[in-house]
Design a protein around this motif. Structure first.
Motif, mmCIF file in Angstrom:
data_model
loop_
_atom_site.group_PDB
_atom_site.id
_atom_site.type_symbol
_atom_site.label_atom_id
_atom_site.label_comp_id
_atom_site.label_asym_id
_atom_site.label_seq_id
_atom_site.Cartn_x
_atom_site.Cartn_y
_atom_site.Cartn_z
ATOM 1 N N GLU A 245 0.855 -1.317 0.238
ATOM 2 C CA GLU A 245 -0.273 0.160 0.122
ATOM 3 C C GLU A 245 0.809 1.233 0.383
ATOM 4 N N ALA A 246 2.225 1.196 0.577
ATOM 5 C CA ALA A 246 2.547 2.316 1.085
ATOM 6 C C ALA A 246 3.715 2.643 -0.502
ATOM 7 N N LEU A 247 3.490 1.549 -1.048
ATOM 8 C CA LEU A 247 4.675 1.467 -2.498
ATOM 9 C C LEU A 247 3.885 1.786 -3.713
ATOM 10 N N GLU A 248 2.359 2.100 -3.555
ATOM 11 C CA GLU A 248 1.289 2.354 -4.801
ATOM 12 C C GLU A 248 1.096 3.622 -4.629
ATOM 13 N N GLU A 249 0.948 3.763 -2.697
ATOM 14 C CA GLU A 249 1.006 5.401 -2.381
ATOM 15 C C GLU A 249 2.369 6.438 -2.882
ATOM 16 N N SER A 250 3.798 5.639 -3.379
ATOM 17 C CA SER A 250 4.146 6.356 -3.059
ATOM 18 C C SER A 250 4.390 6.149 -4.677
ATOM 19 N N GLU A 251 4.047 5.309 -5.601
ATOM 20 C CA GLU A 251 4.185 4.998 -6.708
ATOM 21 C C GLU A 251 3.443 6.377 -7.477
ATOM 22 N N GLU A 252 2.320 6.836 -6.892
ATOM 23 C CA GLU A 252 1.007 7.631 -7.050
ATOM 24 C C GLU A 252 1.918 8.500 -6.920
ATOM 25 N N ARG A 253 2.389 9.352 -6.399
ATOM 26 C CA ARG A 253 2.699 10.156 -5.844
ATOM 27 C C ARG A 253 4.082 10.825 -6.838
ATOM 28 N N TYR A 254 4.428 9.374 -6.939
ATOM 29 C CA TYR A 254 5.552 10.110 -8.209
ATOM 30 C C TYR A 254 4.852 10.114 -9.478
ATOM 31 N N ARG A 255 4.492 9.366 -9.521
ATOM 32 C CA ARG A 255 3.585 9.095 -10.986
ATOM 33 C C ARG A 255 2.981 10.753 -11.269
ATOM 34 N N ASP A 256 2.832 11.113 -10.344
ATOM 35 C CA ASP A 256 1.541 12.210 -10.350
ATOM 36 C C ASP A 256 2.309 13.629 -10.551
ATOM 37 N N LEU A 257 3.716 13.883 -9.395
ATOM 38 C CA LEU A 257 4.784 14.459 -9.507
ATOM 39 C C LEU A 257 5.321 14.566 -11.466
ATOM 40 N N VAL A 258 5.534 13.456 -11.567
ATOM 41 C CA VAL A 258 6.404 13.463 -12.717
ATOM 42 C C VAL A 258 5.339 13.459 -13.872
ATOM 43 N N GLU A 259 4.136 13.472 -13.732
ATOM 44 C CA GLU A 259 2.796 14.336 -14.576
ATOM 45 C C GLU A 259 2.744 15.794 -14.881
ATOM 46 N N LYS A 260 2.510 16.258 -13.938
ATOM 47 C CA LYS A 260 3.047 17.846 -13.222
ATOM 48 C C LYS A 260 3.994 18.443 -13.514
ATOM 49 N N ALA A 261 5.394 17.773 -13.233
ATOM 50 C CA ALA A 261 6.102 18.389 -13.123
ATOM 51 C C ALA A 261 6.139 18.726 -15.345
ATOM 52 N N GLY A 262 5.927 18.300 -16.336
ATOM 53 C CA GLY A 262 6.211 17.872 -17.589
ATOM 54 C C GLY A 262 7.340 17.691 -18.603
ATOM 55 N N ILE A 263 8.204 16.777 -17.253
ATOM 56 C CA ILE A 263 9.026 15.989 -17.872
ATOM 57 C C ILE A 263 8.932 14.520 -18.865
ATOM 58 N N ALA A 264 9.619 14.449 -19.614
ATOM 59 C CA ALA A 264 9.564 13.075 -20.489
ATOM 60 C C ALA A 264 10.103 12.387 -20.097
ATOM 61 N N ILE A 265 9.654 11.369 -19.986
ATOM 62 C CA ILE A 265 10.324 9.656 -18.763
ATOM 63 C C ILE A 265 9.794 8.508 -20.153
ATOM 64 N N LEU A 266 11.127 8.302 -20.108
ATOM 65 C CA LEU A 266 10.909 6.740 -21.368
ATOM 66 C C LEU A 266 11.480 5.890 -20.915
ATOM 67 N N ILE A 267 11.715 4.772 -20.608
ATOM 68 C CA ILE A 267 12.613 3.464 -19.441
ATOM 69 C C ILE A 267 12.547 2.833 -21.351
ATOM 70 N N ASP A 268 13.300 1.843 -21.495
ATOM 71 C CA ASP A 268 13.670 0.924 -22.513
ATOM 72 C C ASP A 268 14.750 -0.068 -22.274
#
Length: 581
Positions: A245-268
């Motif tokens: 649950e903590a990981l999901e919450e952390s990932e959600e915060r991170y995902r929200d931060l990443v999207e709002k920061a306007g940075i394009a992110i790629l993992i290949d």
């Protein structure tokens, strides 16, 4: 017979001639013979003598008249021997006694087997119970009615009740109603289908805390394959659930931060195939996130830069050094080029690189501004070169006009004055010429300038370089136009003065020009000659000489200091603040 140790034991021994010998290793007595052959033996003295002669047995203990032994067998395996022997001449054994003893041996063997089985079962139950108690997971056995038959300490701790209050009772009697109903349903599924059940369940305690556990239930079958109950194992996964649950919450915060920061992110991955892109990355290239799931580096990098990007990617995958931050040209879905800056890092699992994580910024606007700025600078540089070129040409025209005008002057002093003015104009024109020919429009190489200026002066005054030596010691000094022109005029005046007056009546001479950097961006200019020298009565600061007056004024313009040495010729030393080195 103890099969593990190979020792022969005598648990029951009565003999009028000797005492119980105790455990001993196997030998070649009659007992060992029966153990070895698995056959009953009625050994009269004659039979014993025959076996002894064949080497099958040896005499052990007091001699007997008759010896009778039958094997104790369990499932065809000999586990011991039942024997009787007679020391009295009148007491002999026959086949009838042999049969009776065989029957007794069979009963004894069966009794031993039952006792062994009972003991083994008891030991097995103890071991199983000890194992069940030692396992940290909650374990319970239920009958077909859902009643608890066996539970361990971990189950007591999970439920929060003592074992005596749960044995013989169903989940409905000991668990909260909702959980009890869930358990009943999963129990019925196992008992009816005979299949293993796996699931997660939660228990709300009286203190309000929730315990989550992962449960596995399997059917218990009897020897006929009929279901007679079930066994359940419940493992506490509360900490894991909290972590998830903590990981999901952390990932959600991170995902929200990443999207709002306007940075394009790629993992290949290692091959450059996309494993994850965020919304901003998809927007950057004009794709949907779903479309990019099947794409790779080749899809978004412009052909002009694909070789460079792949080279850096492969080096990073191989663990070699590669630029982590660099610029490249990308291409949108519609073919539009886009300029990007990327910060790429290797992703490792253990020691192996499995892919890269990249953060990308759109720098198209910045690149376009840079291109416009470069074009503007280039345009201004061309214009500035043209200005210097025209100034040089205009000064050259003035110099030519002075030269033409001097042809109509008859008196020598006026002619010298025109010639000196022409040289001054020429020294300034030379600065502009050097600037428009230089790659750096802000400064000139002063060494090259001084050599050109001195060469022109020698030519103008008709001085042979073989008679007057010129030594220019200026290395790596660059000056801007505001410093170069006054310095050039000073050198023009001093060198001209030396060429005209220093070597009168002499065949040889030397002029030396030195320009060296001092501390704190200061420079020292020295113009010297080994000629006749200035008269000691001459005050440079109060003289009628236009040239020396001009030198004094130019030194003040440079905010410098002037000193003169009159030993062995004349040396002018000027220290001033310079703009470039």
């Amino acid at each position: 017979l103890d099969e593990r140790s190979g020792m022969l034991h005598f648990p029951y021994f009565v003999d009028e001639e000797e005492e119980n010998p105790g455990p001993q290793p196997l030998g070649q007595g009659l007992t060992e013979y029966v153990l070895r052959t698995g056959q009953s033996l009625l050994a009269s003295p004659e039979v014993f003598a025959d076996l002894e002669e064949k080497g099958e047995v040896v005499s052990i203990g007091p001699p007997s008249i008759d010896w009778l032994g039958v094997p104790l067998k369990i499932g065809g395996r000999v586990i011991g021997v039942l024997t009787v022997q007679s020391y009295t001449e009148g007491v002999r054994y026959t086949e009838e006694e042999k049969n009776v003893l065989t029957f007794i041996a069979e009963q004894v063997a069966m009794a031993i087997e039952r006792k062994r089985a009972t003991y083994a079962l008891s030991q097995s139950e103890k071991q199983i119970r000890a194992l069940i108690e030692a396992i940290p997971a909650s374990i319970y056995f239920k009958d077909t009615e859902g009643r608890n038959i066996v539970i361990n300490r971990a189950y007591e701790k999970l439920v929060g009740k003592e074992r005596k209050d749960m044995i013989g009772k169903t989940d409905t009697e000991i668990l909260p109603p909702t959980l009890a109903e869930e358990c009943r349903k999963s129990d019925q599924k196992v008992l009816q289908t005979g299949k293993t059940y796996q699931g997660e369940e939660g228990l709300l305690h009286q203190n309000g805390e929730m315990t989550f556990f992962e449960t596995t239930k399997s059917p218990i079958l009897d020897e006929n394959g009929d279901i007679v109950g079930l066994v359940g194992v419940s493992r506490d996964i509360t900490e894991r659930k909290k972590t998830e649950e903590a990981l999901e919450e952390s990932e959600e915060r991170y995902r929200d931060l990443v999207e709002k920061a306007g940075i394009a992110i790629l993992i290949d991955d290692r091959g450059g195939n996309f494993k994850y892109v965020n919304k901003r990355y998809a927007q950057l290239f004009g794709y949907s996130e779903e479309e990019l799931e099947s794409q790779s580096i080749h899809s978004v990098v412009h052909p002009d830069d694909i070789d460079m990007v792949l080279r850096y990617h492969n080096k990073r995958i191989q663990g070699k050094k590669a630029p982590s931050r660099y610029e490249f040209k990308g291409v949108k879905k519609d073919g539009t080029p886009i300029y990007l800056e990327v910060d790429a890092k290797a992703i490792k699992r253990g020691k192996r690189v499995v892919g890269t994580r990249s953060y990308i910024w759109d720098i198209t606007a910045r690149k376009m501004a840079e291109e416009r700025l470069k074009a503007s600078l280039l345009e201004k540089e061309v214009l500035l070169r043209e200005i210097h070129h025209r100034v040089k040409n205009n000064l050259q025209i003035i110099s030519s006009l002075l030269n033409l005008q001097s042809r109509y002057i008859q008196d020598e002093p006026s002619l010298d004055m025109f010639q000196e003015s022409r040289q001054r104009v020429r020294s300034m024109a030379l600065v502009h010429e050097k600037l428009y020919r230089s790659e750096d429009m802000a400064r000139i190489d002063f060494c090259e300038y001084l050599k050109s200026l001195a060469s022109h002066l020698f030519m103008s005054y008709g001085v042979n370089s073989a008679s007057v030596e010129l030594d220019v010691d200026v290395n790596g000094v660059y000056l801007d136009i505001n410093t170069s022109i006054p310095c050039g005029l000073i050198v023009n005046e001093l060198v001209s003065n030396s060429l005209k007056h220093a070597f009168s009546g002499r065949e040889k001479g030397k002029i030396r020009i030195v320009l060296q950097p001092e501390n704190k961006n200061k420079f020292k200019l020295v113009v010297s000659d080994d000629g006749v020298g200035l008269p000691r009565s001459l005050d440079v600061l109060n003289t009628d000489s236009l040239g020396l007056q001009l030198v004094t004024m130019l030194v003040e313009q440079l905010q410098g200091t002037l000193s003169i040495e009159r030993n062995h010729g004349t040396s002018f030393e000027i220290v001033f603040q310079g703009a470039f080195k």
